[in-house]
Structure formats: C-alpha cells, structure tokens
Design a protein around this motif. Structure first.
Motif, mmCIF file in Angstrom:
data_model
loop_
_atom_site.group_PDB
_atom_site.id
_atom_site.type_symbol
_atom_site.label_atom_id
_atom_site.label_comp_id
_atom_site.label_asym_id
_atom_site.label_seq_id
_atom_site.Cartn_x
_atom_site.Cartn_y
_atom_site.Cartn_z
ATOM 1 N N VAL A 13 -29.215 15.310 -26.240
ATOM 2 C CA VAL A 13 -29.880 15.085 -27.526
ATOM 3 C C VAL A 13 -30.106 13.598 -27.734
ATOM 4 O O VAL A 13 -31.206 13.145 -28.041
ATOM 5 N N ILE A 14 -29.042 12.824 -27.582
ATOM 6 C CA ILE A 14 -29.117 11.358 -27.665
ATOM 7 C C ILE A 14 -28.416 10.804 -26.433
ATOM 8 O O ILE A 14 -27.259 11.137 -26.178
ATOM 9 N N THR A 15 -29.110 9.990 -25.663
ATOM 10 C CA THR A 15 -28.541 9.436 -24.432
ATOM 11 C C THR A 15 -28.341 7.930 -24.564
ATOM 12 O O THR A 15 -29.253 7.204 -24.984
ATOM 13 N N LEU A 16 -27.146 7.477 -24.237
ATOM 14 C CA LEU A 16 -26.838 6.046 -24.177
ATOM 15 C C LEU A 16 -26.569 5.700 -22.716
ATOM 16 O O LEU A 16 -25.658 6.257 -22.097
ATOM 17 N N SER A 17 -27.361 4.805 -22.172
ATOM 18 C CA SER A 17 -27.232 4.428 -20.760
ATOM 19 C C SER A 17 -26.586 3.052 -20.660
ATOM 20 O O SER A 17 -27.179 2.048 -21.092
ATOM 21 N N LEU A 18 -25.371 3.018 -20.099
ATOM 22 C CA LEU A 18 -24.664 1.750 -19.946
ATOM 23 C C LEU A 18 -25.126 1.048 -18.678
ATOM 24 O O LEU A 18 -25.000 1.610 -17.584
ATOM 25 N N PRO A 19 -25.649 -0.173 -18.783
ATOM 26 C CA PRO A 19 -26.080 -0.886 -17.579
ATOM 27 C C PRO A 19 -24.868 -1.323 -16.753
ATOM 28 O O PRO A 19 -23.822 -1.677 -17.318
ATOM 29 N N PRO A 20 -24.964 -1.309 -15.424
ATOM 30 C CA PRO A 20 -23.842 -1.793 -14.599
ATOM 31 C C PRO A 20 -23.655 -3.293 -14.772
ATOM 32 O O PRO A 20 -24.580 -4.008 -15.180
ATOM 33 N N LEU A 21 -22.467 -3.760 -14.471
ATOM 34 C CA LEU A 21 -22.142 -5.168 -14.674
ATOM 35 C C LEU A 21 -23.025 -6.084 -13.832
ATOM 36 O O LEU A 21 -23.355 -7.192 -14.254
ATOM 37 N N ARG A 22 -23.441 -5.629 -12.647
ATOM 38 C CA ARG A 22 -24.277 -6.480 -11.789
ATOM 39 C C ARG A 22 -25.644 -6.754 -12.411
ATOM 40 O O ARG A 22 -26.327 -7.707 -12.024
ATOM 41 N N ASP A 23 -26.069 -5.913 -13.385
ATOM 42 C CA ASP A 23 -27.366 -6.101 -14.043
ATOM 43 C C ASP A 23 -27.249 -6.887 -15.343
ATOM 44 O O ASP A 23 -28.254 -7.097 -16.028
ATOM 45 N N ARG A 24 -26.053 -7.289 -15.692
ATOM 46 C CA ARG A 24 -25.862 -8.116 -16.900
ATOM 47 C C ARG A 24 -24.810 -9.195 -16.608
ATOM 48 O O ARG A 24 -23.796 -9.303 -17.290
ATOM 49 N N LYS A 25 -25.092 -9.979 -15.576
ATOM 50 C CA LYS A 25 -24.103 -10.964 -15.120
ATOM 51 C C LYS A 25 -23.865 -12.072 -16.136
ATOM 52 O O LYS A 25 -22.859 -12.778 -16.049
ATOM 53 N N GLU A 26 -24.776 -12.222 -17.109
ATOM 54 C CA GLU A 26 -24.536 -13.226 -18.136
ATOM 55 C C GLU A 26 -23.308 -12.887 -18.976
ATOM 56 O O GLU A 26 -22.763 -13.752 -19.671
ATOM 57 N N ASP A 27 -22.854 -11.618 -18.903
ATOM 58 C CA ASP A 27 -21.658 -11.214 -19.641
ATOM 59 C C ASP A 27 -20.364 -11.501 -18.891
ATOM 60 O O ASP A 27 -19.279 -11.430 -19.483
ATOM 61 N N ILE A 28 -20.454 -11.814 -17.605
ATOM 62 C CA ILE A 28 -19.237 -11.950 -16.796
ATOM 63 C C ILE A 28 -18.322 -13.065 -17.310
ATOM 64 O O ILE A 28 -17.116 -12.836 -17.489
ATOM 65 N N PRO A 29 -18.819 -14.293 -17.599
ATOM 66 C CA PRO A 29 -17.904 -15.318 -18.122
ATOM 67 C C PRO A 29 -17.273 -14.909 -19.452
ATOM 68 O O PRO A 29 -16.085 -15.145 -19.677
ATOM 69 N N LEU A 30 -18.068 -14.293 -20.330
ATOM 70 C CA LEU A 30 -17.550 -13.861 -21.628
ATOM 71 C C LEU A 30 -16.465 -12.810 -21.464
ATOM 72 O O LEU A 30 -15.402 -12.876 -22.093
ATOM 73 N N LEU A 31 -16.711 -11.822 -20.601
ATOM 74 C CA LEU A 31 -15.724 -10.766 -20.365
ATOM 75 C C LEU A 31 -14.468 -11.326 -19.696
ATOM 76 O O LEU A 31 -13.345 -10.945 -20.041
ATOM 77 N N ALA A 32 -14.665 -12.221 -18.728
ATOM 78 C CA ALA A 32 -13.509 -12.811 -18.031
ATOM 79 C C ALA A 32 -12.616 -13.573 -19.012
ATOM 80 O O ALA A 32 -11.386 -13.419 -18.997
#
Length: 447
Positions: free
Chosen positions: A305-324
């Motif tokens: 009905v409603i789909t949420l697609s989580l992108p893999p980490l390799r496709d949002r590498k700008e988040d890696i420093p923040l997450l680390a």
C-alpha cells in the motif's frame, strides 16, 4: 594590569607566530601564571592579552575542566601530551563555549620542564551545524543529511498517523526495523506494543504458531493455550521482517489476516480479530518474486500500500562521517569512555569502502574499534583488514584524495546553497576563512 597579578616565571616569545594560528594558544609557567596569549585566544575568550598575561589560568578560562579534569595539569604531571579533550570555557560575557583542548609541556635547553602550552579550538559553529543537521533529518534512530534519506523520513512521518499497511524495502543492515519502530512511536499506537517477527528465521509450523498462537492439545506438548504475536500486538504494531521468505501456504494465511483482519489459532475453530497495524519488510525485490510465481500477487498488492525504500549506505556516502561520529558518541556513553574521534585516514577508508552490510556493518566496525583503541583516536590499525586493505580495489581506481575532494566539494556546494550563494556566510558555517573558501572553490573547480 591588576597590581595583584604576579610576574610570570618566564616570558614566551614568538608572539607573531602564535598570532598567525587560528586556534587559541596560551602558555603557563610552573606557578600557573599565563605567560603568553595569542590573538585567537583573545577572540574566543573575549579577554585581552594584557588582562590574561600574569593572571592565573583558571581566572582567565573558568572552564569545567579546571578543577577535576585539567588537561594541562595532567600533562605537567605525566609529561605526556593530550589531544582533543572536549569541554567548555566561559567567555568574558558569561557564555559557555564548547572547545577541543590539546596540551604539551615546555622545556628549556637542558630538557627541564618550565611550563606548559595549551591550544583550544572553538567548536560552537560545529555544534550548531551538527544540531541543525540532526534537527532537519533525524527520525528515531536515523540521522542523515542525504536528500534520498530525508525524503524517506518525510514520507515515514506522513504515514505514521495512518493505519495503512507499510512495506519497507532495503538491503540487510539498512535499518528496516529501526524505521518500523520510528513509525510506530510517532503514531497514535505508540503506547501499545511493537512486536517484531523474523519470518525468514522460522519454518512454517513454528511461524504459524508464533504468529497466531495455539490452543491446548493442538499438538504434542501444547499443554496450555498460548497467544500468538498478533494477539500480543493488540492495537499496536506487528512487524513482519523478511516477508519475502514466507512459504506460499503461509502467504495464504497472511492474506486473510490483511483482508479480513481475523485469524484462527492452531487447534481452534474460533475466529479471533486483530486490530494491529502491519508493517512488513524485505531485502528482496517482491515484484520479481511475483513474476517468478514464488510470491502471491494478491498478497503483494495488500502489503504494498505504502512503500518506503531505504537506500544502501554506499549510495549516501555523505552520511558516513555523520553516522560514524554518532556511533562514537553512542559507544562513549555505553562504555563510559572518552574516545576523541576518528582520524582522517579512517574517514577516507570509510568513504572508499562499499559497505555491503550497510549501517549495521558501520556500527559494528565502530564497536570493534572501541574494543581495540582504548582512549586513543580510532585509526586504521583498529579497523578490520577488509575495510582498509581493499580500498583501492573497491574505489575502482579512484584515489583516496579524489574521494576526499569529492566529499569536500559536496559539503562546500551544500553550504553555499543553504546560504543562498553568500560565500562569506558559507565559509563561516564551514568553519574556514573566506579566502580559504575561495582557494578551495578554485582548486575543486566549483563555479
């Protein structure tokens, strides 16, 4: 100068050199009298050099570290430098300023200790930017400033108040259950239970009794009635993880629950109602499973009905420093440690790695590093060999320098956009001088 001040035991030289440093720098003698105080120290504290020199250092800084955690005292006692210990000072106007402190001993020509030096960096802008980033794109256990992730978070907030079935798609380790919990906690069912079931971990016979429960005598060993997970969820949320692993026979039973909101426990002829909201998750492409005939089309339409697609980490590498950085803070709290952070070489290795295990793998890597690093900054020696040992192969020929430049370029472009093209404001946000920003614009080819 106040007549109550004493004359320092020695006078530091090289004020011109110290004034060229962007970090605050001061020195003290063995009587704890300030002997030198550079221009950046004046700007950060709001205290003039004339007022600082000759005063006791604790009268100048009024820091939370002055009494029990004085970094400079520890260095003078042990002879060992300290790097990037965090705390705060109180400036001349009474404002608390977060700072990062590093210390070292001063020796004369004979090697005798004659005092100490301390550098401190104003972290106010970094803390403000970090708070803004977390405020704009945070949801439950998620933090991000990736546009793709922010879109998912916005949609998750929108569906939280709805009773509709939600399908979360994403690779293993991308945080599907974390997102499901966030949706549950933001909605009107937050005070009711959140019940998770890993459908791929149980065979059909066990999964059926786990979901729907059973009555006494339904099978050998069923000595009492046992309610299932749907009953346990009540009016809350039931999370069906890895629903793509469910057998065709079980798919039929799940379809009935979703269509008619009812089920029968094993060994019972009585139909029971459920008011639980269903959130399903999968790491597979269900549409392809439907094409192959291994997943029912009608069930697919019911859960999609409603789909949420989580992108893999390799496709949002700008988040890696923040997450680390987030995981470093998390494990500092859990372990009661003060690991100061991560070295630039580790960030580069992280950016070059493909992260097949996604955010879960990144968190596990940080936790492993905590076991090995003690109180030191996390370096390459604390990482599994697979992460830093194969970076060249995984980077497909791109150097670490190129990866770092690209990340820096993205950060600068984002800062300029956020400040509507005002480069002075963008430089301030990034914590660099305006002339430095212009040099980077030229070097990185940013128009």
């Amino acid at each position: 100068m106040d007549n109550s001040k004493r004359k320092p035991a020695f006078t530091a030289c090289g004020d011109a050199v110290l004034d060229s440093i962007s970090d605050g720098v001061f020195t003290v003698d063995l009587n704890w009298l300030v002997c030198s105080f550079n221009r950046a120290a004046e700007q950060i504290t709001g205290i003039s050099r004339e007022d600082a020199v000759g005063s006791f250092c604790w009268d100048v800084f009024r820091s939370n570290m002055c009494e029990a955690q004085c970094a400079l005292r520890e260095t003078l006692e042990t002879g060992k430098p300290l790097i990037n210990r965090t705390g705060y000072i109180v400036d001349a106007e009474g404002n608390r300023i977060p700072v990062s402190v590093s210390t070292a001993v001063l020796r004369d020509e004979n090697g005798k200790i004659i005092g100490g030096a301390e550098t401190f960096r104003d972290l106010s802008e970094i803390e403000t930017l970090r708070s803004e980033l977390k405020g704009k794109c945070s949801l439950g256990g998620f933090i991000s400033h990736s546009s793709s992730m922010c879109s998912v978070m916005e949609l998750a907030r929108a569906v939280a108040g709805s009773p509709s079935t939600v399908l979360i798609a994403g690779e293993t380790g991308s945080g599907k259950e974390v997102l499901a919990k966030a949706i549950h906690e933001m909605g009107p069912r937050s005070k009711s239970p959140f019940v998770a079931v890993n459908c791929g971990a149980l065979p059909d016979s066990l999964l059926e009794s786990e979901l729907f429960g059973y009555k006494k005598g339904a099978f050998t060993g069923a000595d009492t009635d046992k309610p299932g997970r749907f009953a346990a969820a009540g009016q809350g949320t039931i999370f069906l993880d890895e629903i793509g692993e469910v057998s065709p026979a079980m798919q039929v039973r799940l379809l009935r629950v979703l269509q008619e909101r009812c089920y029968e426990p094993l060994g019972s002829n009585q139909t029971e109602k459920t008011r639980a909201r269903v959130i399903a998750a999968t790491n597979q492409d269900l549409s392809k499973l439907v094409e192959r005939g291994s997943f029912r089309q009608d069930l697919y339409y019911r859960i999609n009905v409603i789909t949420l697609s989580l992108p893999p980490l390799r496709d949002r590498k700008e988040d890696i420093p923040l997450l680390a950085d987030h995981f470093v803070e998390k494990y500092n709290c859990l372990y009661g440690r003060e690991v100061p952070g991560i070295t630039p070489e580790v960030y580069s290795a992280f950016l070059n790695y493909s992260w097949p295990g996604n955010v879960r793998e990144l968190e596990n890597t940080i936790e492993r590093a905590f076991v090995l690093c003690g109180t030191k900054r996390i370096s390459l020696s604390h990482l599994p060999e697979g992460i830093f040992g194969k970076t060249e192969e995984r980077a497909e020929g791109r150097s670490i320098r190129m990866q770092t430049d690209q990340s820096e370029k993205n950060a600068i472009i984002s800062a300029i956009k956020r400040n509507n093209g005002n480069k002075t404001a963008a430089a301030k946000e990034l914590g660099i001088h305006k002339t430095t920003l212009y040099r980077k614009l030229s070097r990185l080819g940013i128009e």
